[in-house]
Design a protein around this motif. Structure first.
Motif, PDB file in Angstrom:
ATOM      1  N   ARG A 326      27.197 -33.585  60.143  1.00 46.43           N
ATOM      2  CA  ARG A 326      26.566 -33.034  58.945  1.00 46.43           C
ATOM      3  C   ARG A 326      25.338 -32.183  59.249  1.00 46.43           C
ATOM      4  O   ARG A 326      25.108 -31.165  58.629  1.00 46.43           O
ATOM      5  N   ARG A 420      18.692 -32.188  53.602  1.00 47.15           N
ATOM      6  CA  ARG A 420      19.529 -32.791  52.560  1.00 47.15           C
ATOM      7  C   ARG A 420      20.960 -32.354  52.835  1.00 47.15           C
ATOM      8  O   ARG A 420      21.289 -31.181  52.696  1.00 47.15           O
ATOM      9  N   VAL A 421      21.727 -33.292  53.273  1.00 46.61           N
ATOM     10  CA  VAL A 421      23.101 -32.982  53.659  1.00 46.61           C
ATOM     11  C   VAL A 421      24.063 -33.861  52.873  1.00 46.61           C
ATOM     12  O   VAL A 421      23.643 -34.781  52.173  1.00 46.61           O
TER      13      VAL A 421
ATOM     14  N   MET B   1      26.754 -28.874  57.871  1.00 49.40           N
ATOM     15  CA  MET B   1      25.498 -28.555  58.563  1.00 49.40           C
ATOM     16  C   MET B   1      24.323 -28.714  57.594  1.00 49.40           C
ATOM     17  O   MET B   1      24.475 -28.659  56.387  1.00 49.40           O
ATOM     18  N   SER B   2      23.135 -28.835  58.154  1.00 48.59           N
ATOM     19  CA  SER B   2      21.951 -28.983  57.333  1.00 48.59           C
ATOM     20  C   SER B   2      21.770 -27.779  56.417  1.00 48.59           C
ATOM     21  O   SER B   2      22.050 -26.659  56.798  1.00 48.59           O
ATOM     22  N   SER B   3      21.296 -28.061  55.226  1.00 45.79           N
ATOM     23  CA  SER B   3      21.174 -26.978  54.261  1.00 45.79           C
ATOM     24  C   SER B   3      19.839 -26.253  54.360  1.00 45.79           C
ATOM     25  O   SER B   3      19.588 -25.331  53.606  1.00 45.79           O
ATOM     26  N   ILE B   4      18.963 -26.657  55.238  1.00 48.79           N
ATOM     27  CA  ILE B   4      17.628 -26.060  55.173  1.00 48.79           C
ATOM     28  C   ILE B   4      17.229 -25.283  56.397  1.00 48.79           C
ATOM     29  O   ILE B   4      16.252 -24.578  56.382  1.00 48.79           O
ATOM     30  N   ARG B   5      17.950 -25.402  57.453  1.00 49.52           N
ATOM     31  CA  ARG B   5      17.407 -24.840  58.678  1.00 49.52           C
ATOM     32  C   ARG B   5      18.232 -23.695  59.235  1.00 49.52           C
ATOM     33  O   ARG B   5      19.426 -23.786  59.361  1.00 49.52           O
ATOM     34  N   LYS B  12      11.668 -26.586  56.898  1.00 47.78           N
ATOM     35  CA  LYS B  12      10.798 -26.423  55.738  1.00 47.78           C
ATOM     36  C   LYS B  12      11.178 -27.450  54.686  1.00 47.78           C
ATOM     37  O   LYS B  12      12.349 -27.810  54.553  1.00 47.78           O
ATOM     38  N   ALA B  13      10.214 -27.874  53.957  1.00 47.47           N
ATOM     39  CA  ALA B  13      10.468 -28.887  52.939  1.00 47.47           C
ATOM     40  C   ALA B  13      11.232 -28.264  51.782  1.00 47.47           C
ATOM     41  O   ALA B  13      11.145 -27.062  51.561  1.00 47.47           O
ATOM     42  N   MET B  14      12.031 -29.068  51.119  1.00 45.00           N
ATOM     43  CA  MET B  14      12.715 -28.577  49.932  1.00 45.00           C
ATOM     44  C   MET B  14      12.483 -29.562  48.801  1.00 45.00           C
ATOM     45  O   MET B  14      11.862 -30.607  48.994  1.00 45.00           O
ATOM     46  N   LYS B  16      12.293 -32.440  46.680  1.00 45.64           N
ATOM     47  CA  LYS B  16      12.524 -33.801  47.154  1.00 45.64           C
ATOM     48  C   LYS B  16      13.722 -34.471  46.471  1.00 45.64           C
ATOM     49  O   LYS B  16      14.362 -35.333  47.037  1.00 45.64           O
ATOM     50  N   GLY B  19      19.674 -32.926  46.435  1.00 44.71           N
ATOM     51  CA  GLY B  19      20.539 -33.362  47.532  1.00 44.71           C
ATOM     52  C   GLY B  19      20.410 -34.828  47.882  1.00 44.71           C
ATOM     53  O   GLY B  19      20.926 -35.252  48.918  1.00 44.71           O
ATOM     54  N   PHE B 111      18.883 -25.992  67.495  1.00 47.62           N
ATOM     55  CA  PHE B 111      17.685 -26.813  67.489  1.00 47.62           C
ATOM     56  C   PHE B 111      17.002 -26.849  68.847  1.00 47.62           C
ATOM     57  O   PHE B 111      16.165 -27.686  69.102  1.00 47.62           O
TER      58      PHE B 111
END
Lengths: 583, 121
Positions: A326, A420-421, B1-5, B12-14, B16, B19, B111
Motif C-alpha cells: 500500500r 493515508r492509504v 501506494m501512498s496518497s501523499i508522497r 506533507k501532512a494532510m 487528519k 482517509g 523513499f
C-alpha cells in the motif's frame, strides 16, 4: 500399477508447480493457477494423512547404481514439518491471490514441494536432491523483487548451491564411514562427513558468519516472495539438525550466539523486512540451542517453536508486506501512524508481535518456555549452562525490542507520517486473519496448546500456564516495555535513519569484490605485458630468420667457392668424429 | 501506494480525518500525545504487580539469579536498555549511505537517499 502411497507427497506440489509454469496466461488459467496454489498443499496434506498410519512409514525404495534410496519416510518428527509446510503453503497461497504472476505461483509450489519432499526423505541423497531444488526454485522469488534484487539473488543461489554441494560431499564421506549406507538418521560429528553436513546445514540455517544471505535476499524479494521464503528453507535446515544432530553440544553455543547477535543488528536496521530477517535468525538460535540440549523437553520445545514460529513470522512478514503493497516502502523512517488507515493489519501485526515476544495467551509462550526451561533444568547438572540460559533471557528481551516493539510501533504508531492509504486487499487480510487466529488458538489454555502438544514427537507433560511461568515471563516483558518508554521519553532511543547497515557480507560484497577486482586488474596487466613480451620475442626471431633465410638474407648472398669447400670439409670432419665416438 | 508522497518530496501532512479507516475511528485516541506520554504507567504498574506476585509464587526450578526478587524484571530492563544504548556506537560503526554497495536500484527508490541526491544533482 503405480502405488501413489509410495510417492513422496512433496512431489505432488512439485508437479503442480510444473503445470503452473507450463499453462499459458489467461483469466481462466490464472484461476486454475490460483486453485492449484491453494489446493495443492491441501491435497499434499491429505496424502500425508493417507500414508502416515503408524509410528513410522518407510516407502518409495529405489536402487540406483547399486545405491539404495528411501525416498519416503514419515515419522512423528517429519510429519510435523510436512503438515506445517502444507498449512503455510495454503496461507501463502491465499496471501498471494492478488498477484497475477506465473513465476511466483510456480516457484512457490515447486519450492514448498521440494521442502516437503526434503523433510520426508529417508536418505541423504534424496535430501540433497530436494535441498538443491529448494535453492533453485526459490531464487525466482528473490528475483521477482526487481532490479535491485538481482545481485542478491545471485549471491543467494551461489551460497545455497554451495551448501548443497557441501552436503553431497559430506554425505559421501559419511556413507563411506557407515558401510555405504546413505540412511538419513543420527549423523553426529564422529567423522569429516558429519562436520561437512553440519556446515551445509549451517549455511541454510543461518549460523553466525553464514547468515548474511537471509538479510540480503529476503528483504529484497517481492512482497509475496518474502513471506514464502521465510517459511521453508530455514525450517527445513532445522529439521535436518533435529534429525541428525540431536544432543550435539556445539549447537548449544552456536544457538546461543545466534539468539544474541541479530538483536544488535536489528536495533540499528531501518528496513523492517530486514529487521524481521534478523529476528528470524534470532528465533532459529533458540531452536538450534534446543537441539543441542537434546532432551525430550528441549526437542518438544524446538518442534513446537518451529510450528508456531512459521505462523507468526509469516504473519509479521505478511503485515509488513501489506504495508509495502500500500505505501511502497518498509523503511521505519518513512512510516508511522498507519493504524489510522490500516487498523486491521495493525491488529494482526500486534498479534504477531505479541506471539514472537511470547506474551501469555499468544503462540511462542507455550513453546519457547520449553526450550529455556530445558536449558535451566540441564544447568542444574552442568552449571555452565546457566550462562546459556542467561543469554536466552537476554535474547528474549531483544526479541521484545526488535519484533515486539520496533516493528509494530514504527509502522503503525510512532509519529503520524500523514500517510493515508487503503487497508490491505481482502486476500491478504484473510491470510493474516487465519495466521493470527492460529497464533491465539495454539496458545489457548483450554484445548488450544494441548492440540499443539499432541503433535510433538515426545509425550508432553509440560504445563505452560503455571503462576510462576506466567508471572516471570510478564516481568521480563513489562520491564522491557517500561525500559522502552523511559528510553523513548528521555531521547535515548535512536531515531530511525535511512542507511545501509554493514554485516558480515561486507567481506565478500566489498572486501572480496575488491580482492577479485585487484586480482583481475593484476592479471590483465600481466596478460598485457606477457602478450607484449611474446609479440616482441616473435618479432625479434622473425626478423633474425628473415635476415638469414629471406631473399635478401645472408644465405641468399653469393659466397666464394673456396669457403664452401672449407665449410664442407669441416662438417665432414665433425661427422667423422661424432661417428667414431658414438660407435 | 501512498496518497501523499512524490519521489524526493518530504512527507506533507494532510487532512487528519481524510482517509481514516472506519474501524480506526474509535481508536484515534491512541495517537493522542497525552495518552502516549502516560502509556508508561501501564507496563510500570504491570511490572510492580508481577514483581509482587513473583515474591508470593517463586520459580519452581530457580536459576541462581532467582534469589534476587524481581530477577526477570531486572534482566528484562537491563538487557533492553543495554541493547538500545548500543545503538549509537553501532550506528557509527556500521551505518553507511543507502547506495553504499551500488548494486543498481534500491528497494524503494521513491523513499531513498539516492533519489534525493539525484534530484539535487
Amino acid at each position: 500399477m503405480i502405488d501413489f502411497l509410495q510417492i513422496n507427497p512433496g512431489v505432488w506440489l512439485i508437479l503442480s508447480g510444473i503445470i503452473c509454469a507450463l499453462i499459458p496466461n489467461s483469466f481462466l488459467t490464472q484461476l486454475t493457477r490460483k486453485c492449484l496454489v491453494t489446493g495443492a498443499p491441501i491435497f499434499t496434506a491429505f496424502m500425508i494423512t493417507q500414508i502416515f498410519t503408524s509410528d513410522i512409514v518407510v516407502g518409495g525404495k529405489i536402487s540406483i547404481a547399486g545405491i539404495d534410496l528411501t525416498t519416503l519416510r514419515i515419522d512423528s518428527l517429519s510429519m510435523v514439518w510436512g503438515y506445517l509446510f502444507c498449512l503455510i503453503g495454503v496461507l501463502n497461497g491465499i496471501f498471494g491471490l492478488h498477484e497475477k504472476c506465473r513465476i511466483t505461483d510456480s516457484s512457490a509450489l515447486i519450492y514448498s514441494g521440494a521442502a516437503i519432499a526434503g523433510v520426508l526423505s529417508g536418505d541423504l541423497l534424496t535430501l540433497f536432491l530436494f535441498w538443491e531444488l529448494t535453492a533453485i526454485s526459490s531464487v525466482f522469488l528473490v528475483w521477482r523483487g526487481g532490479e535491485h534484487a538481482y545481485a542478491a539473488g545471485v549471491r543467494y543461489l551461489a551460497l545455497h548451491v554451495l551448501s548443497g554441494v557441501i552436503l553431497l560431499i559430506g554425505a559421501i564421506i559419511h556413507a563411506n564411514y557407515n558401510g555405504g549406507s546413505y540412511a538419513f538418521d543420527h549423523i553426529g560429528l564422529q567423522n569429516l562427513g558429519g562436520w561437512l553436513i553440519l556446515l551445509a546445514i549451517g549455511i541454510k540455517c543461518g549460523f553466525p558468519f553464514l547468515h548474511m544471505w537471509m538479510q540480503d535476499a529476503y528483504p529484497k524479494a517481492s512482497v509475496t516472495g518474502t513471506v514464502i521464503l521465510s517459511a521453508f528453507t530455514t525450517k527445513m535446515a532445522i529439521y535436518t539438525l533435529a534429525r541428525g544432530y540431536v544432543g550435539t553440544e556445539i549447537l548449544i553455543y552456536i544457538g546461543a550466539v545466534m539468539t544474541c547477535f541479530p538483536v544488535f543488528f536489528a536495533l540499528v536496521e531501518n528496513d523492517l523486512r530486514r529487521v524481521l530477517s534478523f529476528s528470524l535468525n534470532n528465533q532459529l538460535g533458540f531452536m538450534v540451542c534446543g537441539i543441542g540440549i537434546g532432551t525430550e523437553l528441549a526437542i518438544n520445545g524446538v518442534v513446537g517453536q518451529v510450528f508456531v514460529h512459521v505462523i507468526f513470522k509469516s504473519l509479521l512478514f505478511m503485515s509488513i508486506g501489506a504495508v509495502i503493497y500500500r505505501v511502497g516502502t518498509s523503511k521505519a523512517s518513512e512510516l508511522g501512524g498507519l493504524f489510522r488507515s490500516m487498523p486491521i493489519t495493525a491488529l494482526f501485526c500486534l498479534i504477531g508481535a505479541g506471539s514472537i515476544a511470547a506474551f501469555p495467551l499468544l503462540a511462542a509462550f507455550v513453546t519457547k518456555a520449553m526450550i529455556i526451561s530445558s536449558v535451566i533444568y540441564e544447568a542444574h547438572h552442568n552449571s555452565a549452562l546457566y550462562v546459556i540460559a542467561a543469554m536466552l533471557l537476554f535474547a528474549s528481551a531483544g526479541v521484545m525490542e526488535h519484533s515486539g516493539i520496533k516493528v509494530p510501533y514504527f509502522t503503525f504508531f510512532s509519529h503520524d507520517s500523514g500517510r493515508r492509504v487503503k487497508e490491505a486487499p481482502w486476500n491478504m487480510l484473510v491470510a493474516m486473519g487465519l495466521a493470527a487466529s492460529l497464533c491465539i488458538f495454539l496458545a489457548f489454555p483450554w484445548g488450544g496448546y494441548q492440540m499443539l502438544y499432541d503433535l510433538l514427537p515426545y509425550e508432553a507433560d509440560y504445563k505452560p500456564y503455571t503462576v510462576d511461568h506466567v508471572v516471570f515471563q510478564l516481568q521480563l516483558l513489562f520491564a522491557a516495555i517500561t525500559a522502552f518508554c523511559i528510553l523513548k521519553k528521555s531521547g535515548l532511543y535512536p531515531a530511525e535513519k535511512r542507511s545501509e547497515i554493514l554485516d558480515f557480507d561486507w567481506f565478500y560484497r566489498k572486501c572480496g569484490l575488491y580482492i577479485v577486482k585487484s586480482i583481475n586488474h593484476t592479471w590483465n596487466a600481466l596478460d598485457t605485458r606477457l602478450s607484449n613480451a611474446t609479440r616482441n620475442t616473435y618479432n625479434t626471431i622473425n626478423k633474425s630468420l628473415y635476415g638469414i633465410f629471406s631473399p635478401i638474407g645472408g644465405f641468399s648472398k653469393t659466397a666464394p667457392s673456396g669457403l664452401a669447400a672449407v665449410m664442407t670439409a669441416a662438417m665432414l670432419i665433425l661427422v667423422l668424429i661424432l661417428v667414431y665416438f658414438v660407435r | 501506494m501512498s496518497s501523499i508522497r512524490k519521489p524526493g518530496q518530504p512527507g506533507k501532512a494532510m487532512d487528519k480525518q481524510e482517509g481514516i479507516h472506519p474501524f480506526a475511528i474509535p481508536f484515534l485516541w491512541l495517537g493522542n500525545k497525552k495518552v502516549i506520554d502516560r502509556f508508561i504507567w501501564i507496563p510500570f504498574f504491570g511490572l510492580i504487580l508481577t514483581i509482587l506476585i513473583g515474591l508470593l509464587y517463586p520459580q519452581k526450578h530457580p536459576a541462581p539469579w532467582d534469589v534476587v526478587p524481581g530477577s526477570w524484571a531486572l534482566i528484562g530492563f537491563v538487557s533492553y536498555s543495554l541493547i538500545v544504548l548500543c545503538a549509537k556506537p553501532l550506528t557509527f560503526l556500521l551505518a553507511r549511505p543507502e547506495n553504499y554497495y551500488g548494486e543498481g536500484g534500491l528497494l524503494d527508490p521513491e523513499f531513498s537517499v539516492e533519489n534525493v541526491e539525484d534530484e539535487n544533482d
